[in-house]
Design a protein around this motif. Structure first.
Motif, PDB file in Angstrom:
ATOM      1  N   ALA A 135      -6.085  -9.997  -0.317  1.00 57.84           N
ATOM      2  CA  ALA A 135      -5.386 -10.455   1.103  1.00 57.84           C
ATOM      3  C   ALA A 135      -6.330  -9.844   2.054  1.00 57.84           C
ATOM      4  N   HIS A 136      -6.754  -8.853   1.880  1.00 56.79           N
ATOM      5  CA  HIS A 136      -7.563  -8.355   2.608  1.00 56.79           C
ATOM      6  C   HIS A 136      -9.001  -8.992   3.037  1.00 56.79           C
ATOM      7  N   MET A 137      -9.570  -9.191   1.904  1.00 60.75           N
ATOM      8  CA  MET A 137     -11.075 -10.060   2.085  1.00 60.75           C
ATOM      9  C   MET A 137     -10.510 -11.559   2.522  1.00 60.75           C
ATOM     10  N   ASP A 138      -9.650 -12.110   2.462  1.00 63.87           N
ATOM     11  CA  ASP A 138      -9.294 -13.172   3.101  1.00 63.87           C
ATOM     12  C   ASP A 138      -8.969 -13.040   4.592  1.00 63.87           C
ATOM     13  N   ARG A 139      -8.363 -12.033   4.789  1.00 66.31           N
ATOM     14  CA  ARG A 139      -7.939 -11.793   6.304  1.00 66.31           C
ATOM     15  C   ARG A 139      -8.979 -11.283   7.244  1.00 66.31           C
ATOM     16  N   ILE A 140     -10.035 -10.758   6.600  1.00 70.60           N
ATOM     17  CA  ILE A 140     -11.329 -10.555   7.270  1.00 70.60           C
ATOM     18  C   ILE A 140     -12.514 -11.410   7.375  1.00 70.60           C
ATOM     19  N   PHE A 180     -10.013   1.589   1.699  1.00 69.41           N
ATOM     20  CA  PHE A 180     -10.217   2.796   1.277  1.00 69.41           C
ATOM     21  C   PHE A 180      -8.949   3.767   1.175  1.00 69.41           C
ATOM     22  N   VAL A 181      -7.846   3.554   1.972  1.00 70.62           N
ATOM     23  CA  VAL A 181      -6.599   4.242   1.927  1.00 70.62           C
ATOM     24  C   VAL A 181      -5.983   3.714   0.312  1.00 70.62           C
ATOM     25  N   LEU A 182      -6.038   2.615   0.119  1.00 76.84           N
ATOM     26  CA  LEU A 182      -5.406   2.162  -1.283  1.00 76.84           C
ATOM     27  C   LEU A 182      -6.222   2.672  -2.465  1.00 76.84           C
ATOM     28  N   ILE A 183      -7.300   2.567  -2.418  1.00 72.11           N
ATOM     29  CA  ILE A 183      -8.265   2.734  -3.529  1.00 72.11           C
ATOM     30  C   ILE A 183      -8.537   4.228  -3.685  1.00 72.11           C
ATOM     31  N   GLY A 184      -9.035   4.843  -2.678  1.00 70.16           N
ATOM     32  CA  GLY A 184      -9.566   6.165  -2.324  1.00 70.16           C
ATOM     33  C   GLY A 184      -8.153   7.068  -3.112  1.00 70.16           C
ATOM     34  N   GLY A 185      -7.045   6.494  -2.185  1.00 71.09           N
ATOM     35  CA  GLY A 185      -5.682   7.430  -2.358  1.00 71.09           C
ATOM     36  C   GLY A 185      -5.246   7.419  -3.584  1.00 71.09           C
ATOM     37  N   ILE A 238       0.827  -1.204  -0.199  1.00 70.68           N
ATOM     38  CA  ILE A 238      -0.047   0.210  -0.024  1.00 70.68           C
ATOM     39  C   ILE A 238       0.920   1.261   0.029  1.00 70.68           C
ATOM     40  N   ALA A 239       2.128   1.246   0.788  1.00 68.18           N
ATOM     41  CA  ALA A 239       2.829   2.264   0.914  1.00 68.18           C
ATOM     42  C   ALA A 239       3.698   2.502  -0.429  1.00 68.18           C
ATOM     43  N   VAL A 240       4.180   1.882  -0.895  1.00 66.12           N
ATOM     44  CA  VAL A 240       5.011   1.869  -2.085  1.00 66.12           C
ATOM     45  C   VAL A 240       3.882   2.248  -3.275  1.00 66.12           C
ATOM     46  N   THR A 241       2.837   1.839  -3.254  1.00 67.78           N
ATOM     47  CA  THR A 241       1.780   2.066  -4.491  1.00 67.78           C
ATOM     48  C   THR A 241       1.571   3.645  -4.393  1.00 67.78           C
ATOM     49  N   LEU A 242       1.230   4.145  -3.281  1.00 71.05           N
ATOM     50  CA  LEU A 242       0.813   5.606  -3.009  1.00 71.05           C
ATOM     51  C   LEU A 242       2.171   6.626  -3.143  1.00 71.05           C
ATOM     52  N   LEU A 297      -2.540  -3.782 -10.328  1.00 69.77           N
ATOM     53  CA  LEU A 297      -2.135  -4.987  -9.745  1.00 69.77           C
ATOM     54  C   LEU A 297      -1.981  -4.823  -8.335  1.00 69.77           C
ATOM     55  N   ALA A 298      -1.786  -3.820  -7.848  1.00 64.35           N
ATOM     56  CA  ALA A 298      -1.582  -3.440  -6.453  1.00 64.35           C
ATOM     57  C   ALA A 298      -2.783  -3.691  -5.647  1.00 64.35           C
ATOM     58  N   ALA A 299      -3.832  -3.144  -6.251  1.00 66.63           N
ATOM     59  CA  ALA A 299      -5.317  -3.350  -5.828  1.00 66.63           C
ATOM     60  C   ALA A 299      -5.843  -4.505  -5.737  1.00 66.63           C
ATOM     61  N   ILE A 300      -5.720  -5.635  -6.788  1.00 64.79           N
ATOM     62  CA  ILE A 300      -6.197  -6.787  -6.724  1.00 64.79           C
ATOM     63  C   ILE A 300      -5.339  -7.712  -5.597  1.00 64.79           C
TER      64      ILE A 300
END
Length: 374
Positions: free
Chosen positions: A126-131, A147-152, A77-81, A118-121
């Motif tokens: 990973a997030h949907m599996d984690r929660i 929200f941070v990744l997609i919105g940002g 997430i950090a590298v992408t933004l 690619l980062a989004a998917i």
């Protein structure tokens, strides 16, 4: 069938990349002003293809479960933004024709948006599996990372501006959320908000309105020349390297409008073959996704396949004048290292899921394909 899908995905990617080199060798040559650089583009694309092949193989050997670890999850997430922020930094970002979408690395230009998709998917899978079952609960834990990744990402893409890339990220993220278990009405609400945001962006800019309405001198020049290329090509085409639109009538035809070059040189037979190739890749990706051994693998394979196929469909819609002109590359075909490397990464992720699914298929007592639990 699963093994065949994995092998076919790799062969399709390699086959399309090799065919692209043949097309670029003629289309790109007309962009060079000197004989010394006559085949500059095909030489560079060959280098990109070799690097992409090696990189794709490396990605295919990765155990995708590592993306659930905090180091990789939040690091991505950090590298992408940060990469999208660097595009907007003076002296680092490179502007071309009014859009600042590239990072200058000496003689090489990197286009981060190709990797943002690619980062989004990767992050969403990973997030949907984690929660798990918390997907429909609104809380900081479930909402903050996406929200941070997609919105940002979307906000930074709009500033470049790159509305085509922003819309692709929106589309892919919505599909991932829907397949990941988010309720239909919540996805519909997000879709309505997305449509409203796009409408506001269109209404706030006169040039975008003209392009959407097919008005204004020069606004649709490339699309008009693209139509001419398809008409010239007819059923079987003018012949390899014999199309006229590449003679400077269709600017930079080796990049976003390379599908038009294929249409003029190889006709409907050539363009239909490309379309069949993407449809076969769609079928292979779907087979791998629904035989994945876990939820993360299913979402990752589905997303990786859609990164290629959705953008391919969008590019074809643009060059056939169904969509307004946008800077969207045709995966595996358009000239450029960023697009080719991103497409190879997507294939590598697809193969990674397929390899794990095959192992679980050989040892079915450990787990069942995720399709059985849906």
């Amino acid at each position: 069938m699963l093994r065949l899908s994995v092998i076919a995905s790799v062969l399709l990617a390699i086959g399309m990349s090799v065919f692209a080199l043949l097309v670029i060798s003629y289309a790109g040559a007309k962009e060079s002003s000197t004989n010394a650089n006559l085949f500059h583009y095909v030489k560079m694309q060959t280098i990109f293809a070799i690097i992409a092949l090696i990189w794709g193989f490396c990605v295919s050997r990765i155990n995708y479960s590592i993306f659930k670890q905090n180091l990789f999850f939040y690091g991505l997430i950090a590298v992408t933004l940060i990469s999208l922020l660097l595009v907007l930094c003076p002296g680092i970002g490179v502007a071309v024709k009014g859009s600042q979408r590239w990072i200058g690395l000496g003689p090489i230009r990197l286009q981060p948006v190709e990797f943002v998709k690619l980062a989004a998917i990767v992050v969403l899978s990973a997030h949907m599996d984690r929660i798990g079952g918390l997907v429909n609960r609104f809380s900081w834990r479930t909402l903050l990372p996406p929200f941070v990744l997609i919105g940002g990402s979307i906000a930074l893409l709009v500033f470049q501006p790159d509305f085509g890339g922003a819309m692709i990220v929106c589309f892919l993220s919505g599909l991932m959320l829907l397949l990941g278990g988010l309720g239909w009405w919540k996805c519909a609400l997000l879709g309505v908000l997305g449509v409203l945001a796009i409408a506001i962006l269109l209404l706030s800019n006169e040039n975008r309105l003209k392009r959407l309405q097919n008005e204004g001198e020069g606004e649709n020049y490339q699309a008009q020349q693209s139509e001419i290329a398809f008409r010239n090509g007819g059923l079987t085409g003018q012949g390899m390297g014999k199309g006229m639109q590449r003679q400077g009538y269709l600017p930079e035809c080796h990049t976003d409008f390379i599908f038009s070059v294929i249409g003029e040189d190889y006709g409907l037979v050539g363009t239909a073959s490309i379309l069949v190739g993407f449809l076969l890749l769609l079928g292979c990706g779907t087979t791998i996704a629904f035989n994945a051994p876990d939820k993360q693998g299913m979402l990752l394979a589905f997303g990786a396949m859609m990164v290629i196929c959705a953008q391919g469909a969008a590019n074809m819609a643009v060059v056939t004048h169904l969509f307004p002109t946008k800077g969207l590359a045709l995966p595996f075909f358009s000239y450029g290292g960023s697009s080719l490397l991103a497409s190879s990464t997507a294939i590598g992720l697809l193969v990674s899921v397929g390899r794990k699914a095959i192992l679980k298929e050989d040892f079915p007592e450990e787990t069942k394909p995720v399709l059985h639990s849906l």
